[in-house]
Enzyme design. Structure first.
Site, mmCIF file in Angstrom:
data_model
loop_
_atom_site.group_PDB
_atom_site.id
_atom_site.type_symbol
_atom_site.label_atom_id
_atom_site.label_comp_id
_atom_site.label_asym_id
_atom_site.label_seq_id
_atom_site.Cartn_x
_atom_site.Cartn_y
_atom_site.Cartn_z
ATOM 1 N N ASP A 1 73.802 -23.471 23.387
ATOM 2 C CA ASP A 1 74.164 -22.340 22.294
ATOM 3 C C ASP A 1 75.638 -22.575 22.067
ATOM 4 O O ASP A 1 76.358 -21.769 22.372
ATOM 5 C CB ASP A 1 73.839 -21.032 22.795
ATOM 6 N N GLY B 1 77.527 -10.421 33.340
ATOM 7 C CA GLY B 1 77.127 -11.755 34.052
ATOM 8 C C GLY B 1 75.854 -11.135 34.710
ATOM 9 O O GLY B 1 75.883 -10.184 35.511
ATOM 10 N N ASN C 1 81.169 -19.936 23.871
ATOM 11 C CA ASN C 1 80.768 -21.235 24.370
ATOM 12 C C ASN C 1 81.260 -22.311 23.593
ATOM 13 O O ASN C 1 80.528 -22.721 22.364
ATOM 14 C CB ASN C 1 79.076 -21.498 24.147
ATOM 15 N N GLU D 1 74.007 -4.281 17.986
ATOM 16 C CA GLU D 1 74.129 -3.189 18.724
ATOM 17 C C GLU D 1 75.191 -2.200 18.044
ATOM 18 O O GLU D 1 75.776 -2.736 17.483
ATOM 19 C CB GLU D 1 74.537 -3.309 19.931
ATOM 20 N N SER E 1 80.367 -1.583 26.707
ATOM 21 C CA SER E 1 81.069 -2.666 26.305
ATOM 22 C C SER E 1 82.435 -2.527 26.217
ATOM 23 O O SER E 1 82.783 -1.163 26.103
ATOM 24 C CB SER E 1 80.393 -3.095 25.055
ATOM 25 N N PRO F 1 80.723 -7.818 25.824
ATOM 26 C CA PRO F 1 79.555 -6.880 25.764
ATOM 27 C C PRO F 1 78.995 -6.370 27.119
ATOM 28 O O PRO F 1 79.158 -7.564 27.835
ATOM 29 C CB PRO F 1 78.622 -7.588 24.874
ATOM 30 N N GLY F 2 78.531 -5.228 27.361
ATOM 31 C CA GLY F 2 78.065 -4.922 28.711
ATOM 32 C C GLY F 2 76.532 -5.467 28.574
ATOM 33 O O GLY F 2 76.059 -6.005 27.770
ATOM 34 N N HIS G 1 83.432 -12.777 29.684
ATOM 35 C CA HIS G 1 82.348 -12.708 28.324
ATOM 36 C C HIS G 1 81.677 -11.781 28.428
ATOM 37 O O HIS G 1 80.765 -11.709 27.489
ATOM 38 C CB HIS G 1 81.944 -14.074 28.219
ATOM 39 N N GLY G 2 81.260 -11.100 29.554
ATOM 40 C CA GLY G 2 80.274 -10.087 29.679
ATOM 41 C C GLY G 2 80.122 -9.317 30.828
ATOM 42 O O GLY G 2 81.045 -9.598 31.880
#
Lengths: 141, 485
Positions: free
Chosen positions: B98, B411, B334, B209, B389, B382-383, B408-409
């Site tokens: 992606d 995980g 990415n 969201e 988040s 973002p969460g 980045h999040g």
């Protein structure tokens, strides 16, 4: 994975999907991998006349051929909304490369639970076992 | 198999796998994590994958991994690896299928309390205007010549067609258009997949969201970012859809031969790569940048759709807001980017592979617009669904220690199969609705896979990167409505 039951099983993977496939021969391994991928995505064919297709592929090794074949099915599912359920696989190896011919029957997709982004090469290795062949495949989802 | 005992503790938040851990490593691996997060990370194969990533030819400094790290394919998710330009390699699998998956944040001056009676309408309109889920087309369909313009111009194409403002472009990494895109290196099949997907969310962990700014930790930076406590914001998480997936698929296959031609030995075929200055490397870079531009255009069209949903929702109730959905930033997590970084005291040009890691440039970076020169880049984290988040800011430390990168999040920590086994999608939807979070989801099993318990605690991840100094807190967001495939 019994003799008469499915010859694929989902393996633990934190983020993506992993699957182990076994079969008595290489051609069967390819067909079973395709069926396993369909089972993971939950692809349901619509009732009605079947779509027939012949796929010819070549690659420098059997693993690359497997990725290429399953990637064809990913493309057909996303772009053409077709899922294939019956596979007749023929494989040939000459000195230069591996060749694959698959006769497949399928139908338009009625519903799909999950799409696969890609078929990866991650730790991809087709192994010979006392009972035939085995491979573990990781899909990006 | 690598264990925590193989790691050297650098501090409470940093660990290292030394270069001599395995003979084929070219650089060490630096892990940003607390001991507790490390215990979770060690539960899968991500540390082994980080060691594998450290074998790429041309690597400089160290491979860096973030606390939201988890098992992927080839690279672990959360990895940052820099290869020296031009002779170092670029690895398609190290960037991922992606390409330019990322996050966009839009901020409003609409108070959440005043908006509360209208959140159902907003969630329904967002679901209607932002197509999500398996096999859903986008809101824009183009022919191949127009698609090639999208691939060259990215969000600038959207601007020319009335879907973007100048501020949107200024508040997007690379101005929404990576230079050097080469549509001729994108296969016909990839183009076919992309033609109908501009303005679509996709499935998996992608979403649109609506959140409320729940807490502000740095008022001055929040003001610069346009964030107001108690007001609504909207997040978009998605990427280059089928077009990007096909580009990566094509080049991972193509590069199987390239590694043989260039005599590169690797522990995993997914890591295949080619020197950046080779014909193969140049072709992939051109195609990857084209896919990245497609993703910028995709998120821009989705931003336009979100604005439409907001405008219709609040116009119906006569609400007024002067600056509708100001774009805070759009980040890529990415990507492979040519950047200049200091390595061993010398400034060198490198290709930074970020696979599930966010660029987090600090104050003074020439890549940032004037309004973010003092604050550093907005870092959007973002969460998991239904949890907080975060908006962070890049730091000067991140430039020195993580190639200008951060987490980045949250995980993942649980497999999708186990999440589906343990959680019923319908139960989860009821639980989220009970907490005041509207859910519009196409698939209940897909919802179950994204259950919050399948992820690490995003607060712990954020605390770690902030304590390590590679980002700093600006604001915490709480979800109010989620649209998923």
């Amino acid at each position: 994975m019994g003799i008469n039951g499915p010859r694929f099983e989902e393996l633990p993977h934190t983020a993506d999907w992993a699957m182990r496939v076994t079969a008595p021969d290489l051609a069967g391994l390819f067909a079973e991998a395709a069926r396993g991928m369909n089972a993971l995505t939950g692809a349901r064919p619509a009732p009605g006349p079947a779509t027939h297709r012949t796929v010819n592929l070549s690659a420098p090794d059997a693993e690359s051929l497997l990725v290429a074949f399953l990637s064809e099915l990913v493309y057909a599912a996303e772009q053409e909304r077709i899922t294939f359920a019956r596979f007749h696989v023929d494989m040939f190896e000459d000195s230069e490369e591996w060749k694959l011919k698959v006769e497949m029957d399928g139908a338009p997709i009625l519903s799909l639970n999950k799409s696969i982004k890609a078929v990866t090469y991650h730790n991809l290795q087709i192994r010979q076992t006392p009972k035939g062949y085995e491979v573990e495949i990781v899909f990006d989802v | 198999m690598i264990s925590i005992h193989d790691l050297t503790r650098i501090s409470d938040h940093e660990w290292e796998i030394p270069q001599n851990f395995r003979p084929d490593m070219r650089v060490p691996v630096r892990i940003f994590a607390t001991r507790e997060l490390l215990d979770q990370i060690a539960g899968d194969k991500s540390l082994e994958q980080a060691v594998n990533a450290a074998t790429l030819p041309g690597l400089v400094g160290r491979v860096v991994v973030m606390p939201d790290m988890h098992q992927g394919y080839g690279f672990p998710i959360g990895a940052v690896a820099a290869t020296e330009f031009p002779q170092g390699v670029v690895s398609p699998g190290g960037i991922g299928y992606d390409i330019n998956c990322g996050v966009r944040l839009l901020a409003s001056s609409i108070e959440a309390e005043a908006a509360a009676p209208h959140m159902d309408t907003l969630a329904t309109l967002l679901n209607q205007y932002c197509p999500s889920g398996v096999g859903k087309d986008g809101v824009v369909r183009v022919g191949v010549p127009e698609l090639e313009r999208v691939l060259r111009e990215g969000a600038r194409w959207a601007f020319k067609n009335g879907y973007a403002s100048e501020t949107d472009l200024a508040h997007t990494e690379e101005g929404g258009c990576v230079e050097g895109a080469n549509p001729a290196k994108v296969s016909d099949r990839a183009k076919e997949r992309g033609r109908a997907q501009i303005g679509s969310v996709g499935a998996g962990n992608h979403f649109v969201e609506v959140d409320v700014v729940e807490a502000i930790f740095d008022p001055e930076t929040a003001r610069a970012f346009g964030l107001r406590e108690g007001c609504l914001v909207a997040q978009i998480h998605c990427g280059s859809r089928g077009l990007g997936h096909q580009v990566c698929t094509d080049y991972v296959q193509e590069f199987q031969g390239a590694v043989k031609r260039y005599g590169i030995e690797l522990p995993d075929r997914e890591l295949v790569c080619a020197p950046m200055d080779s014909p193969e490397g140049q072709a992939y870079l051109g195609a990857m940048r084209a896919a990245a531009n497609f993703a910028f255009a995709n998120r821009q069209i989705l931003a336009h759709s979100i604005r439409r949903a907001f405008e219709e929702t609040f116009a119906r109730v006569g609400a007024r807001y002067t600056v509708p959905l100001h774009q805070v930033y759009d980040i890529c997590h990415n990507m492979g980017k040519l950047e200049t970084h200091e390595v061993d005291g010398e400034r060198i040009k490198v290709c930074v592979h970020r696979k599930g890691a966010t660029r987090a440039f600090g104050p003074g970076s020439p890549s940032l617009p004037p309004e973010y020169q003092q604050t550093g880049q907005p870092v959007l984290v973002p969460g998991s669904m239904g949890t907080a988040s975060w908006v962070l800011a890049g730091t000067k430390e991140s430039m020195l220690r993580s190639f200008g990168s951060s987490c980045h999040g949250a995980g993942r920590t649980m497999s999708r199969a186990k999440a589906k086994h343990d959680v019923r999608g319908e139960d989860l939807r009821r639980e989220l609705e009970g907490r005041g979070i509207r859910v519009r989801a196409g698939s209940m099993s897909g919802l179950a896979e994204e259950a919050p318990r399948a992820y690490k605690d995003v607060d712990a991840v954020v605390e770690t990167v902030c304590a390590a100094g590679i980002a700093r807190k600006v604001a915490r967001l709480r979800p109010l409505a989620v649209v998923k495939g």
